[in-house]
Design a protein around this motif. Structure first.
Motif, mmCIF file in Angstrom:
data_model
loop_
_atom_site.group_PDB
_atom_site.id
_atom_site.type_symbol
_atom_site.label_atom_id
_atom_site.label_comp_id
_atom_site.label_asym_id
_atom_site.label_seq_id
_atom_site.Cartn_x
_atom_site.Cartn_y
_atom_site.Cartn_z
ATOM 1 N N SER A 73 -3.283 -54.718 87.843
ATOM 2 C CA SER A 73 -2.522 -54.829 89.020
ATOM 3 C C SER A 73 -1.016 -54.145 88.618
ATOM 4 O O SER A 73 -0.323 -54.838 89.585
ATOM 5 N N ALA A 74 -0.957 -53.450 87.886
ATOM 6 C CA ALA A 74 0.595 -52.890 87.449
ATOM 7 C C ALA A 74 1.095 -52.313 88.819
ATOM 8 O O ALA A 74 0.421 -51.534 89.431
ATOM 9 N N ASN A 75 2.542 -52.551 89.171
ATOM 10 C CA ASN A 75 3.158 -52.129 89.937
ATOM 11 C C ASN A 75 4.213 -51.075 89.455
ATOM 12 O O ASN A 75 4.992 -51.279 88.437
ATOM 13 N N LYS A 76 3.882 -49.742 89.480
ATOM 14 C CA LYS A 76 4.753 -48.627 88.976
ATOM 15 C C LYS A 76 6.031 -48.802 89.408
ATOM 16 O O LYS A 76 6.866 -48.384 88.697
ATOM 17 N N ALA A 77 6.557 -49.196 90.578
ATOM 18 C CA ALA A 77 7.803 -48.934 91.175
ATOM 19 C C ALA A 77 8.396 -50.321 90.420
ATOM 20 O O ALA A 77 9.747 -49.992 89.926
ATOM 21 N N THR A 78 8.030 -51.541 90.206
ATOM 22 C CA THR A 78 8.710 -52.531 89.531
ATOM 23 C C THR A 78 8.515 -52.620 88.168
ATOM 24 O O THR A 78 9.461 -53.556 87.398
ATOM 25 N N GLY A 79 7.376 -52.130 87.743
ATOM 26 C CA GLY A 79 7.110 -52.515 86.241
ATOM 27 C C GLY A 79 6.309 -53.576 85.913
ATOM 28 O O GLY A 79 5.524 -53.780 85.000
ATOM 29 N N LYS A 139 -21.069 -47.331 97.242
ATOM 30 C CA LYS A 139 -20.649 -48.207 96.117
ATOM 31 C C LYS A 139 -19.349 -47.764 95.650
ATOM 32 O O LYS A 139 -18.449 -48.654 95.139
ATOM 33 N N CYS A 140 -19.234 -46.399 95.478
ATOM 34 C CA CYS A 140 -17.856 -45.764 94.924
ATOM 35 C C CYS A 140 -16.601 -46.236 95.585
ATOM 36 O O CYS A 140 -15.749 -46.810 95.199
ATOM 37 N N THR A 141 -16.742 -45.882 96.760
ATOM 38 C CA THR A 141 -15.545 -45.800 97.671
ATOM 39 C C THR A 141 -15.194 -47.228 97.975
ATOM 40 O O THR A 141 -14.015 -47.815 98.238
ATOM 41 N N SER A 142 -16.206 -48.200 98.401
ATOM 42 C CA SER A 142 -15.874 -49.714 98.627
ATOM 43 C C SER A 142 -15.388 -50.391 97.458
ATOM 44 O O SER A 142 -14.904 -51.296 97.454
ATOM 45 N N ALA A 143 -15.486 -49.700 96.206
ATOM 46 C CA ALA A 143 -14.892 -50.559 95.240
ATOM 47 C C ALA A 143 -13.189 -50.218 95.016
ATOM 48 O O ALA A 143 -12.689 -51.041 94.190
ATOM 49 N N SER A 144 -12.860 -49.412 95.735
ATOM 50 C CA SER A 144 -11.429 -49.191 95.866
ATOM 51 C C SER A 144 -10.732 -50.428 96.084
ATOM 52 O O SER A 144 -11.269 -51.436 96.906
ATOM 53 N N ASN A 145 -9.374 -50.594 95.605
ATOM 54 C CA ASN A 145 -8.621 -51.812 95.995
ATOM 55 C C ASN A 145 -7.296 -51.323 96.027
ATOM 56 O O ASN A 145 -6.765 -50.401 95.871
ATOM 57 N N GLY A 146 -6.183 -52.418 96.132
ATOM 58 C CA GLY A 146 -4.909 -51.827 96.377
ATOM 59 C C GLY A 146 -4.327 -51.382 95.201
ATOM 60 O O GLY A 146 -3.071 -51.041 95.019
ATOM 61 N N TYR A 147 -5.142 -51.290 93.907
ATOM 62 C CA TYR A 147 -4.501 -50.920 92.611
ATOM 63 C C TYR A 147 -5.179 -49.800 92.044
ATOM 64 O O TYR A 147 -4.645 -48.871 91.441
ATOM 65 N N VAL A 148 -6.739 -49.687 92.148
ATOM 66 C CA VAL A 148 -7.372 -48.591 91.811
ATOM 67 C C VAL A 148 -8.168 -47.848 92.959
ATOM 68 O O VAL A 148 -8.553 -48.564 93.973
ATOM 69 N N LYS A 149 -7.890 -46.751 93.095
ATOM 70 C CA LYS A 149 -8.597 -45.750 94.147
ATOM 71 C C LYS A 149 -9.776 -45.025 93.414
ATOM 72 O O LYS A 149 -9.545 -44.491 92.362
ATOM 73 N N TYR A 150 -11.038 -45.109 94.070
ATOM 74 C CA TYR A 150 -12.156 -44.379 93.734
ATOM 75 C C TYR A 150 -12.414 -43.062 94.571
ATOM 76 O O TYR A 150 -12.349 -43.608 95.821
ATOM 77 N N ILE A 151 -12.747 -42.071 94.121
ATOM 78 C CA ILE A 151 -13.392 -40.930 94.859
ATOM 79 C C ILE A 151 -14.730 -40.524 94.608
ATOM 80 O O ILE A 151 -15.024 -40.691 93.243
#
Length: 675
Positions: A90-96, A327-339
């Motif tokens: 759940s890393a936040n690139k903006a805040t670290g 299955k692939c696209t539904s696995a995406s969440n707020g932190y990881v995107k699957y294509i």
């Protein structure tokens, strides 16, 4: 393929006026840049063509790390690759928050940065930071094809195809005969073979250079204005090296672009292969058996010659567990995107796979640095830096990776935005290139004056790459922590002997954190930094303390940065106020006194007493039972320290290296501010 506008926005290489004798331009110091070095005892690197085209001075770069106190030699298992923990899920690139922070440090000779209106430079510039990884757990490629540093300084072999109609068996024969497990490998053999066979982009500006052809009579992507003779460096593709954003699928993933001005960022980010998929022509040996190369670089010629113009995507890693698009696209969440897409390295180009998508690269104006200085940045006197939030791999697998940085310099002597192939020198059409080799100019005197200009260096790219490093999955329980890496830069010798490398220092040497953050302390060094002859354009020698040619580091607390003597353990607070979260040898229930001993001895000792370390793996690292004591200048200590992750209580802690804090030429000290 023809391009318009600013080389169709392919800008890592627009135009520059630069004298042909200028050398030495971009050097990575943390992580250590190789500049094509491996383990040489000489000041000059042995082979400038080992893995990539740096165009840097032969003296630059750092040797690969050694695991022990003796050179690794021909034993790759005795080399040391730096190990960094991946960011959390759940890393936040903006805040670290939840991220792992790695500070990249470099020097660039010819300057960069600055606002054209208020703070102009003598040149334009940009810098591109990229990485490439391979799954180390799966070991997907065969041993010969795996990324490696190698134990030999020789360049990997390459045999050109005998025919454009060769069979797959003939291709495999060429490939297997070329790959040598003792030699370094980063880009794949297929990447270069495709590069040699694929026509180059004929829309690019080549000035008055005679860009040569491959053995089949056409000019391929292995031949560029900067590399008109098609010289090979490892399996790097010269056209891909010289231009960014690149218009053909590539193995590299973009981290950041440090632009000449921020107005270019939308272009760089939008055209990055992280975000923008690119086509390539796919021909087949037989149905369902695609070739890895095609001559054709555009859709019309591709399809006219029986090929398929297929769209390929870049990715962080593959996710084979999600074997359908739903299955692939539904696995995406707020932190990881699957294509769901065709990956650039697909063996079956008719089938899409689930891929972990890459992030949009960072982009901002490059930091200011002085022209022809090769030193620190302006303002705080600190090195030029970029902080990389390391990626998170959802598979939980370890990855072997390499980082590269490219540096472009160019001027405004003429329009750099609208110069393309239409301005290439062509005597038959009476077209004169706007720049020419060694151009003579009339300034009104009795004789013309000759400019020191070489047009294969107008729009010049310098590059450095690290040795391989490893991105490790985080230990359980640390998924949401913020981790800062604290490392060491530099090599043995005084400032004249190591230049254009640097002397020892901690990096970052002023670390500001909170009491909830973690610090991963780790370093690597070589046992063959002798800086011997040939010395090239500098001074041979490796002045310093202890054994010839050896890098050694440790950390001992001091009371103040002005001090040059470590505190007795009884007066220290740094290690007493540190909680051990992880250690390379697996023991975290370690006393503060044993922790201080471990880091001060660079891992030579783990405990004072056997009763504190009863486990079998510690039996050779205990003070009371070790038969050979630690040499007082760390000569018999390991060159590399494999690491400890600590959490510090509130306070300010000062520390030094007891061996390298040589008052005559360096100060290896650092500070951790916890507030």
């Amino acid at each position: 393929m023809k391009t318009k506008g600013r080389l169709a926005g392919i800008i890592l290489c627009h135009l520059v006026t630069i004298a042909t004798f200028v050398e030495g331009d971009l050097y990575l110091h943390s992580p250590r840049g190789s500049n094509n070095r491996l383990n040489e005892k000489s000041a000059n690197r042995a082979n400038a063509n080992r893995l990539f085209d740096s165009q840097n001075n032969n003296r630059g770069g750092y040797n690969i790390g050694d695991l022990t106190d003796v050179p690794a030699g021909n034993n790759a298992a005795k080399q040391y690759n730096m190990h960094y923990f991946q960011s959390g899920p759940s890393a936040n690139k903006a805040t670290g928050e939840g991220g792992t922070q790695l500070v990249m440090e470099w020097t660039n000779q010819h300057g960069c940065g600055g606002n054209e209106d208020t703070d102009p430079q003598k040149q334009n510039c940009n810098m591109v930071l990229q990485f490439m990884c391979e799954d180390a757990k799966e070991n997907i490629p065969a041993l010969k094809e795996q990324m490696r540093d190698g134990t030999s300084t020789s360049t990997m072999e390459y045999t050109k195809p005998a025919s454009m109609k060769e069979t797959k068996a003939q291709v495999n024969t060429r490939k297997n005969g070329a790959l040598d497990t003792s030699r370094g490998l980063q880009e794949s053999w297929e990447m270069y073979d495709d590069c040699y066979m694929r026509e180059r982009n004929l829309g690019l500006f080549t000035a008055d250079q005679n860009v040569k052809k491959n053995k089949f009579g056409y000019s391929s992507a292995a031949f560029t204005r900067q590399n008109p003779n098609g010289n090979r460096r490892g399996y790097e593709c010269p056209e891909e090296r010289d231009y960014f954003p690149y218009w053909h699928p590539t193995q590299w993933k973009d981290i950041a672009v440090l632009a000449e001005n921020s107005s270019m960022c939308s272009h760089y980010q939008g055209k990055s292969f992280n975000i923008q998929p690119y086509h390539r022509c796919v021909e087949s040996w037989s149905k369902g058996n695609p070739k890895h190369w095609s001559r054709w670089n555009n859709e019309k010629q591709c399809t006219d010659n029986g090929g398929q113009w297929i769209l390929f995507h870049n990715y962080l890693e593959k996710a084979p567990a999600y074997n359908t698009e739903a299955k692939c696209t539904s696995a995406s969440n707020g932190y990881v995107k699957y294509i769901w897409a065709v990956p650039y390295d697909a063996e079956d180009v008719t089938k899409k796979q689930c891929l972990v998508a890459l992030e949009t690269p960072d982009c901002y104006e490059a930091p200011w640095s002085r022209s022809n200085h090769l030193g620190n940045g302006r303002g705080n006197g600190q090195p030029l830096t970029y902080t990389w939030t390391l990626p998170y791999f959802p598979s939980g697998h370890e990855h072997k990776c390499v980082f590269r940085m490219r540096y472009n310099i160019s001027t405004d002597d003429y329009d750099p935005y609208n110069t393309n192939a239409s301005q290439n020198e062509n005597k038959r059409k009476n077209i004169v290139s706007p720049v020419q080799d060694n151009k003579q100019v009339d300034v009104g005197g009795p004789a013309k004056l000759q400019m020191a200009l070489n047009t294969d260096q107008t729009g010049r790219i310098f590059q450095d790459r690290t040795h391989l490093f490893r991105l490790m999955p985080r230990p359980k329980g640390l998924e949401n922590e913020r981790i800062y890496n604290l490392n060491v830069r530099g090599k043995r010798g005084n400032i004249v002997q190591v230049y254009p490398a640097v002397e020892y220092d901690f990096t970052p040497n002023h670390l500001h954190i909170s009491p909830t953050d973690l610090v991963h302390i780790q370093w690597t060094g070589s046992n063959t930094h002798n800086n011997g002859n040939p010395a090239g354009d500098g001074q041979a020698g490796n002045d310093g303390e202890g054994k010839e040619g050896s890098d050694r580091n440790n950390m001992a607390e001091i009371g103040d940065l002005n001090d040059n003597f470590p505190l007795p353990y009884e007066q220290t607070t740094m290690w007493k106020n540190a909680d051990v979260i992880w250690m390379y040898h697996g023991k975290t229930d370690i006393s503060s006194k044993d922790l201080a001993l471990n880091i001060a001895s660079a891992g030579y000792y783990r405990c004072f007493k056997k009763s504190s370390c009863p486990e079998t793996q510690h039996k050779d690292f205990i003070v009371e039972t070790k038969t050979t004591p630690l040499q007082n200048q760390l000569n018999n200590a390991p060159a590399s320290y494999q690491g400890a992750v600590l959490r510090f209580k509130k306070g300010i802690y000062y520390y030094m290296n007891t061996r390298n804090n040589n008052f005559t030429n360096r100060s290896q000290k650092g500070t951790i501010h916890v507030s």
